[in-house]
Design an enzyme around this catalytic site. Structure first.
Site, PDB file in Angstrom:
ATOM      1  N   ASN A   1       0.735  -1.320   0.077  1.00 43.24           N
ATOM      2  CA  ASN A   1      -0.023   0.014  -0.024  1.00 43.24           C
ATOM      3  C   ASN A   1       0.847   1.430   0.048  1.00 43.24           C
ATOM      4  OD1 ASN A   1      -2.493  -1.423  -0.120  1.00 43.24           O
ATOM      5  ND2 ASN A   1      -2.430  -1.780   2.204  1.00 43.24           N
ATOM      6  N   CYS A   2       2.217   1.093  -0.193  1.00 39.02           N
ATOM      7  CA  CYS A   2       2.860   2.406  -0.288  1.00 39.02           C
ATOM      8  C   CYS A   2       2.904   3.117  -1.651  1.00 39.02           C
ATOM      9  CB  CYS A   2       4.360   1.851  -0.131  1.00 39.02           C
ATOM     10  SG  CYS A   2       5.642   3.296  -0.220  1.00 39.02           S
ATOM     11  N   ASP A   3       2.491   4.609  -1.451  1.00 31.63           N
ATOM     12  CA  ASP A   3       2.453   5.279  -2.763  1.00 31.63           C
ATOM     13  C   ASP A   3       3.662   5.213  -3.706  1.00 31.63           C
ATOM     14  OD1 ASP A   3      -0.172   6.065  -1.690  1.00 31.63           O
ATOM     15  OD2 ASP A   3       0.472   7.887  -1.032  1.00 31.63           O
TER      16      ASP A   3
ATOM     17  N   MET B   1       5.638   2.898  -3.719  1.00 27.70           N
ATOM     18  CA  MET B   1       5.816   1.360  -4.764  1.00 27.70           C
ATOM     19  C   MET B   1       4.716   1.351  -5.585  1.00 27.70           C
ATOM     20  SD  MET B   1       7.695  -0.761  -3.230  1.00 27.70           S
ATOM     21  CE  MET B   1       7.179  -2.257  -3.815  1.00 27.70           C
ATOM     22  N   LYS B   2       3.563   2.083  -5.337  1.00 27.99           N
ATOM     23  CA  LYS B   2       2.476   1.870  -6.578  1.00 27.99           C
ATOM     24  C   LYS B   2       3.179   2.653  -7.758  1.00 27.99           C
ATOM     25  CE  LYS B   2      -1.254   1.776  -3.322  1.00 27.99           C
ATOM     26  NZ  LYS B   2      -2.667   2.652  -2.600  1.00 27.99           N
TER      27      LYS B   2
END
Length: 116
Positions: free
Chosen positions: A10-12, A14-15
């Protein structure tokens, strides 16, 4: 090319990194080290190649909430112990690709790294 991207689902950041890889048709395996964990051998290899100062995410909330005693007198061994205990303290993402390592996400660096 074998690519593994390590991070938290859920890390931005990472996205953004995963989206970049997908947009450039780069196949990868995703390793969620918050859900699956990470072993000492990986952390030792990463800190040897990139430096523990790069791999340890000192800007994150998890690190900032640590007691002062845990944040003081940091060295590689102490940083690895902290990251093993709380994988959220590992900078995201970490990419392993054909024996090379990339820590963090910047589109221009990914472009050079993957020769996109």
């Amino acid at each position: 090319m074998t690519v593994t991207i390590y991070g938290i689902k859920n890390c931005d950041t990472m996205k953004k990194a995963r989206t970049w890889l997908e947009e450039h048709d780069i196949a990868y395996q995703f390793h969620d080290y918050k859900a699956v964990g990470i072993d000492r051998a990986h952390l030792q290899a990463w800190t040897k190649e990139a430096g523990w100062e790069t791999v340890l995410n000192r800007a994150g909330t998890t690190f900032r909430k640590l007691p002062d005693a845990d944040r003081e007198n940091l060295d590689e061994d102490k940083a690895i112990a902290l990251m093993l205990e709380q994988p959220s303290m590992i900078k995201r993402p970490v990419v392993e690709a054909d024996g090379k390592l990339l820590v963090g996400f910047k589109p221009e660096i990914y472009g050079s790294f993957f020769k996109a």
